[in-house]
Design an enzyme around this catalytic site. Structure first.
Site, PDB file in Angstrom:
ATOM      1  N   ARG A  61       0.831  -1.216   0.000  1.00 51.71           N
ATOM      2  CA  ARG A  61       0.000   0.000   0.000  1.00 51.71           C
ATOM      3  C   ARG A  61       0.858   1.256   0.000  1.00 51.71           C
ATOM      4  O   ARG A  61       0.438   2.321  -0.458  1.00 51.71           O
ATOM      5  CB  ARG A  61      -0.992  -0.045   1.161  1.00 51.71           C
ATOM      6  CG  ARG A  61      -2.044  -1.133   0.970  1.00 51.71           C
ATOM      7  CD  ARG A  61      -2.962  -1.278   2.160  1.00 51.71           C
ATOM      8  NE  ARG A  61      -2.336  -1.822   3.351  1.00 51.71           N
ATOM      9  CZ  ARG A  61      -2.190  -3.123   3.612  1.00 51.71           C
ATOM     10  NH1 ARG A  61      -2.613  -4.033   2.753  1.00 51.71           N
ATOM     11  NH2 ARG A  61      -1.609  -3.539   4.718  1.00 51.71           N
ATOM     12  N   GLU A  98       5.783 -11.031  14.846  1.00 57.20           N
ATOM     13  CA  GLU A  98       5.306 -11.660  16.077  1.00 57.20           C
ATOM     14  C   GLU A  98       5.820 -13.110  16.145  1.00 57.20           C
ATOM     15  O   GLU A  98       6.251 -13.582  17.185  1.00 57.20           O
ATOM     16  CB  GLU A  98       3.778 -11.613  16.094  1.00 57.20           C
ATOM     17  CG  GLU A  98       3.219 -11.865  17.471  1.00 57.20           C
ATOM     18  CD  GLU A  98       1.712 -11.702  17.486  1.00 57.20           C
ATOM     19  OE1 GLU A  98       1.156 -11.195  16.495  1.00 57.20           O
ATOM     20  OE2 GLU A  98       1.110 -12.088  18.502  1.00 57.20           O
TER      21      GLU A  98
END
Ligand code: AMP
Length: 178
Positions: A61, A98
């Site tokens: 994006r 993560e």
């Protein structure tokens, strides 16, 4: 005067891509002609009076926003891509997710030493991606003038992390929580 509320143009999708995450979907803003124009203008605004040699946009994006911001600032565009996507010789930078690690890359000749770079992405969360982008650009001799985003998730501390590296940041909207 009609003032457009950018926050209302962002779609929030609970539990995507996994339970507990609220995905902030900017495609609804990108599809709105006035919203897109206002977002690009506001993202570029603090950097308009500075010398910027190139905008570096983070896949994917950050490419859409970054190309338009580069055009507005009258400078070039550098794509920062996920590993294995660029066709020429690359340099890469690992960063921690993560679970596990990921790598972003730029072409080894994407910028010349001393060039002044503005980092662009749609959203900053933990700041890990933008921090890796800054490290990569600095390793190529780039000077990071700042970083600009539509959305900040302040509870995740990304802007503070970039500030700790001496990078001024600009975000148009904040969403509390994750
Ligand atoms: P981070 O490295 O944690 O700052 O994550 C930023 C990158 O992950 C950006 O490229 C975002 O597009 C994406 N991202 C992280 N969290 C979200 C979220 N809640 N909604 C949409 N995109 C996200």
């Amino acid at each position: 005067m009609f003032v457009i509320a950018l926050k209302d143009l962002i779609r929030s999708i609970p539990d995507y891509p996994k339970p507990g995450i609220i995905f902030r979907d900017v495609t609804t803003l990108l599809g709105h002609s006035e919203g897109l124009k206002v977002a690009i203008s506001q993202m570029a605004e603090p950097f308009q009076s500075q010398r910027i040699d190139a905008v570096a946009g983070i896949e994917a994006r950050g490419f859409i926003l970054g190309g338009a911001i580069a055009d507005r600032l009258g400078c070039g565009f550098i794509p920062i891509r996920k590993k294995g996507k660029l066709p020429w010789k690359t340099i890469g930078q690992e960063y921690t997710l993560e679970y596990g690690v990921d790598v972003i890359e730029i072409h080894e000749d994407a910028l010349a030493p001393g060039q002044r770079i503005l980092i662009v992405d749609d959203l900053i969360a933990t700041g890990g991606t933008a921090e890796a982008a800054a490290k990569l650009l600095r390793r190529s001799g780039g000077e990071i003038v700042g970083a600009t985003f539509i959305i900040d998730l302040p509870d995740l501390g990304g802007l503070k992390l970039l500030n700790s590296h001496g990078i001024p940041c600009h975000a148009l909207i904040a969403f509390e929580g994750h």
